[in-house]
Write a protein that holds these residues in place. Structure first.
Motif, PDB file in Angstrom:
ATOM      1  N   GLY A  59       0.901  -8.343   3.570  1.00  0.00           N
ATOM      2  CA  GLY A  59      -0.051  -7.329   2.894  1.00  0.00           C
ATOM      3  C   GLY A  59      -1.536  -8.537   3.020  1.00  0.00           C
ATOM      4  O   GLY A  59      -1.193 -10.418   3.272  1.00  0.00           O
ATOM      5  N   ASN A  76     -14.718  -3.815  -3.579  1.00  0.00           N
ATOM      6  CA  ASN A  76     -13.567  -3.637  -4.527  1.00  0.00           C
ATOM      7  C   ASN A  76     -13.990  -4.041  -5.956  1.00  0.00           C
ATOM      8  O   ASN A  76     -14.256  -4.839  -5.800  1.00  0.00           O
ATOM      9  N   SER A  95      -2.605  -1.169   4.303  1.00  0.00           N
ATOM     10  CA  SER A  95      -2.122  -0.783   3.282  1.00  0.00           C
ATOM     11  C   SER A  95      -2.878   1.150   2.548  1.00  0.00           C
ATOM     12  O   SER A  95      -2.310   1.678   2.067  1.00  0.00           O
ATOM     13  N   ARG A 130       4.105  -3.480   3.333  1.00  0.00           N
ATOM     14  CA  ARG A 130       2.869  -5.157   3.127  1.00  0.00           C
ATOM     15  C   ARG A 130       2.975  -5.634   4.390  1.00  0.00           C
ATOM     16  O   ARG A 130       3.794  -6.549   5.094  1.00  0.00           O
TER      17      ARG A 130
END
Ligand code: PLP
Length: 387
Positions: free
Chosen positions: A94, A169, A238, A247
């Motif tokens: 990830g 984000n 992802s 991941r």
């Protein structure tokens, strides 16, 4: 009298594990995953690749995973026209782990990591976990970055790392290339002083977890790699690749920077199964990019629809939209959940974030929000926000 007799590290007392609520509801729009499960062809290829990898599981995996790094470089060449060598790519479990590697290599006691808020809530955790001071600068009202103010803080604080997400984000805001260039310029020579007294550059991390969803004409910071050895552009499988469960996150940077990350990674951190599955998924890039195109369209329709309801919906270059304001956002969130639609309470007070789902999921979201709005009164658009 301490609550526990275990010697928890100072700074971790009372901390809780990070994570959005994991609720099993019909429409899950809370963590910006792809709503599309892998196709039968992708599942079959991953299963074959994993079976082949399984036959060699008595051995440790390839520690530097050159085949996967080359495949990721090839993907970036098609996605963003970036011409990079495999040795300019790094990967981990990830992009969260990739960014932790960055803080492990460049942060540390007596060093600072700068970030521009509101932003991704894991950044302070990477800093905390590496004993790095976390320093924030607020974004402007429209969530763009005040480059001059940021440059002034860089000059004053000489941070080891500046980390910013583009698209950001939870706001969806992309970083214009001119602003990225200005930040890179401000970072040059303004990192912490090295042990021998010489100046260093602050490492600029541009987290492009949602880059594939950007609108046409919005550039990627990958374009700036060639002239900026202190830049790292982080990506992930992802989101756009619909492979959150895999991941696999990665970054592109100078060879010199990547070699420094190799020092802090745990040996064999990327399992043979992960490497095999990621390689198999990357081979299906065209199918997956088709899904990204329809999610982008769905996102633009969502922004238009939210605005038609009298709400503020921020422009988004990602696969989610931040919208509001609500007098009681928790109540709206709960009303949606009661109708089987899970979104996220995150970002500025009064606002909520919804990921973009399939057309059917978005219809369910619109129906649930319409119902919630007829009960819980929206306070109406903020007069300072663009309509
Ligand atoms: C801005 C941003 N960066 C990174 C991540 C982490 O992604 P990964 O699944 O690659 O660890 C997320 C996940 O939501 C994110 O929003």
């Amino acid at each position: 009298m301490p609550v526990s007799s275990l010697p928890i590290r100072p700074g971790l007392e009372g901390e809780t594990p990070y994570g959005a609520p994991e609720l099993d509801v019909p429409v899950r729009l809370n963590v910006n995953e792809s709503p599309y499960a892998p196709s039968g062809a992708i599942i079959a290829d991953i299963a074959d690749a994993v079976a082949r990898a399984a036959s060699g599981l008595n051995r440790y995996p390839d520690r530097d995973f050159p085949a996967l790094r080359q495949a990721l470089a090839d993907y970036l060449a098609v996605e963003s026209s970036a011409r990079l060598g495999a040795d300019q790519i790094w990967a981990a479990n990830g992009s969260n782990e990739v960014m932790l590697h960055l803080l492990q290599a460049f942060g540390g006691p007596g060093r600072a990591c700068l970030s521009l808020t509101p932003t991704y809530s894991m950044y302070p955790e990477y800093a905390r976990d590496t004993l790095t001071e976390y320093v924030t600068i607020p974004r402007r009202e429209d969530f763009t970055i005040d480059v001059d103010a940021t440059a002034a803080v860089i000059a004053e604080r000489q941070p080891a790392v500046l980390i910013t997400a583009s698209p950001n984000n939870p706001t969806g805001t992309a970083l214009p290339l001119a602003a990225a260039r200005a930040l890179l310029e401000a970072a040059r020579g303004n990192g912490p002083t090295a042990a021998d007294g010489s100046p260093t550059d602050c490492v600029v991390v541009i987290d492009e977890a949602y880059a594939e969803f950007r609108r046409p004409g919005v550039p990627s910071a990958l374009e700036l790699l060639e002239s900026n050895p202190h830049l790292a552009v982080s990506r992930t499988m992802s989101k756009a690749f619909g492979a959150a469960g895999l991941r696999l996150g990665y970054l592109a940077a100078s060879r010199e920077l990547v070699d420094m990350l190799r020092v802090v990674r745990l040996p064999y951190h990327l399992s043979a199964i992960t490497q095999a599955a990621a390689l198999a998924a990357l081979a299906h890039r065209e199918e997956l990019m088709g899904q990204v195109a329809s999610l982008r369209e769905e996102r633009d329709c969502l922004v238009a629809w939210l605005r038609s309801q009298g709400l503020t919906a921020h422009e988004s270059d990602a696969n989610f939209v931040l919208f509001g304001p609500f007098a009681d956002r928790h109540r709206v969130w709960q009303d949606l959940l009661d109708d089987g639609v899970l979104i996220r309470v995150v970002g500025p007070e009064g606002f909520l974030r919804a990921s973009v789902g399939t057309p059917e999921e978005m219809a369910a979201f619109r129906a649930a929000l319409t119902k919630a709005l007829s009960g819980a009164r929206a306070v109406g658009p903020d007069p300072q926000e663009p309509a």
